[in-house]
Design a protein around this motif. Structure first.
Motif, PDB file in Angstrom:
ATOM      1  N   UNK A  34     -28.732  32.123  46.962  1.00  0.00           N
ATOM      2  CA  UNK A  34     -27.609  32.828  46.357  1.00  0.00           C
ATOM      3  C   UNK A  34     -27.327  34.104  47.129  1.00  0.00           C
ATOM      4  N   UNK A  35     -26.068  34.456  47.204  1.00  0.00           N
ATOM      5  CA  UNK A  35     -25.710  35.668  47.917  1.00  0.00           C
ATOM      6  C   UNK A  35     -24.591  36.420  47.238  1.00  0.00           C
ATOM      7  N   UNK A  36     -24.531  37.710  47.560  1.00  0.00           N
ATOM      8  CA  UNK A  36     -23.427  38.561  47.134  1.00  0.00           C
ATOM      9  C   UNK A  36     -22.692  39.041  48.380  1.00  0.00           C
ATOM     10  N   UNK A  37     -21.386  38.950  48.316  1.00  0.00           N
ATOM     11  CA  UNK A  37     -20.516  39.442  49.372  1.00  0.00           C
ATOM     12  C   UNK A  37     -19.487  40.374  48.751  1.00  0.00           C
ATOM     13  N   UNK A  38     -18.801  41.115  49.592  1.00  0.00           N
ATOM     14  CA  UNK A  38     -17.748  41.978  49.070  1.00  0.00           C
ATOM     15  C   UNK A  38     -16.601  42.040  50.070  1.00  0.00           C
ATOM     16  N   UNK A  39     -15.426  42.354  49.539  1.00  0.00           N
ATOM     17  CA  UNK A  39     -14.253  42.477  50.393  1.00  0.00           C
ATOM     18  C   UNK A  39     -13.390  43.609  49.869  1.00  0.00           C
ATOM     19  N   UNK A  40     -13.186  44.587  50.716  1.00  0.00           N
ATOM     20  CA  UNK A  40     -12.324  45.715  50.387  1.00  0.00           C
ATOM     21  C   UNK A  40     -10.920  45.435  50.931  1.00  0.00           C
ATOM     22  N   UNK A  41      -9.901  46.062  50.369  1.00  0.00           N
ATOM     23  CA  UNK A  41      -8.526  45.831  50.832  1.00  0.00           C
ATOM     24  C   UNK A  41      -8.389  46.080  52.330  1.00  0.00           C
ATOM     25  N   UNK A  42      -7.814  45.120  53.019  1.00  0.00           N
ATOM     26  CA  UNK A  42      -7.582  45.259  54.453  1.00  0.00           C
ATOM     27  C   UNK A  42      -8.797  45.040  55.320  1.00  0.00           C
ATOM     28  N   UNK A  43      -9.903  44.666  54.714  1.00  0.00           N
ATOM     29  CA  UNK A  43     -11.131  44.453  55.477  1.00  0.00           C
ATOM     30  C   UNK A  43     -11.625  43.023  55.317  1.00  0.00           C
ATOM     31  N   UNK A  44     -12.490  42.620  56.231  1.00  0.00           N
ATOM     32  CA  UNK A  44     -13.069  41.288  56.152  1.00  0.00           C
ATOM     33  C   UNK A  44     -14.171  41.244  55.098  1.00  0.00           C
ATOM     34  N   UNK A  45     -14.430  40.034  54.627  1.00  0.00           N
ATOM     35  CA  UNK A  45     -15.515  39.849  53.690  1.00  0.00           C
ATOM     36  C   UNK A  45     -16.835  40.136  54.396  1.00  0.00           C
ATOM     37  N   UNK A  46     -17.716  40.869  53.748  1.00  0.00           N
ATOM     38  CA  UNK A  46     -18.983  41.210  54.363  1.00  0.00           C
ATOM     39  C   UNK A  46     -20.147  40.921  53.418  1.00  0.00           C
ATOM     40  N   UNK A  47     -21.281  40.661  54.026  1.00  0.00           N
ATOM     41  CA  UNK A  47     -22.469  40.359  53.261  1.00  0.00           C
ATOM     42  C   UNK A  47     -23.024  41.620  52.614  1.00  0.00           C
ATOM     43  N   UNK A  48     -23.596  41.459  51.425  1.00  0.00           N
ATOM     44  CA  UNK A  48     -24.239  42.568  50.721  1.00  0.00           C
ATOM     45  C   UNK A  48     -25.730  42.285  50.584  1.00  0.00           C
ATOM     46  N   UNK A  49     -26.068  41.172  49.961  1.00  0.00           N
ATOM     47  CA  UNK A  49     -27.467  40.819  49.729  1.00  0.00           C
ATOM     48  C   UNK A  49     -27.561  39.327  49.460  1.00  0.00           C
ATOM     49  N   UNK A  50     -28.764  38.783  49.625  1.00  0.00           N
ATOM     50  CA  UNK A  50     -28.982  37.372  49.356  1.00  0.00           C
ATOM     51  C   UNK A  50     -30.419  37.160  48.914  1.00  0.00           C
ATOM     52  N   UNK A  51     -30.627  36.042  48.229  1.00  0.00           N
ATOM     53  CA  UNK A  51     -31.963  35.720  47.745  1.00  0.00           C
ATOM     54  C   UNK A  51     -32.164  34.216  47.824  1.00  0.00           C
ATOM     55  N   UNK A  52     -33.312  33.816  48.339  1.00  0.00           N
ATOM     56  CA  UNK A  52     -33.617  32.397  48.450  1.00  0.00           C
ATOM     57  C   UNK A  52     -34.132  31.858  47.123  1.00  0.00           C
ATOM     58  N   UNK A  53     -34.271  30.537  47.062  1.00  0.00           N
ATOM     59  CA  UNK A  53     -34.798  29.913  45.849  1.00  0.00           C
ATOM     60  C   UNK A  53     -36.178  30.474  45.499  1.00  0.00           C
TER      61      UNK A  53
END
Length: 123
Positions: A34-53
């Protein structure tokens, strides 16, 4: 097919905290990273954090020490605790699930995505 739904976004002042939650349903959650990503206006989607099973974690440098990702496999949920928030953390935050291998920071390696939840940090 896996459905992913985020919750917990909102407006917070700089230095404050928010906790995002992600609930997965549908096919078995077993084995999914599972992962969390974020996207701010005018910017590309970027990784925040992730966790394996198994609970191994990954954090982007810009959130290390401030954000904590966790999961409850019995409840099919993933959480992102965000502390010491900064205005530059303002974005739509997305939760995603994956079964494939590859870098946890690459959004192309995720199969299922939620609709996103807005996080706004005021200065």
């Amino acid at each position: 097919q896996v459905q992913v739904v985020e919750s917990g976004g909102g407006l917070v002042q700089a230095g404050g905290s928010l906790r995002l939650s992600c609930a997965a349903s549908g096919r078995t959650f077993n084995g999914y990273g599972m992962g969390w990503f974020r996207q701010a206006p005018g910017k590309e989607r970027e990784s925040v954090a992730a966790i394996s099973w198994s609970g191994g974690t990954y954090y982007a440098d810009y959130v290390k020490g401030r954000f904590t990702i966790s999961r409850d496999n019995a409840k099919y949920t993933v959480s992102l605790q965000m502390n010491s928030l900064k205005p530059e953390d303002t974005a739509v935050y997305y939760c995603a699930a994956r079964t494939r291998a590859g870098s946890y920071s690459d959004y192309g390696n995720y199969d299922y995505w939620g609709q996103g939840t807005q996080v706004t940090v005021s200065s």
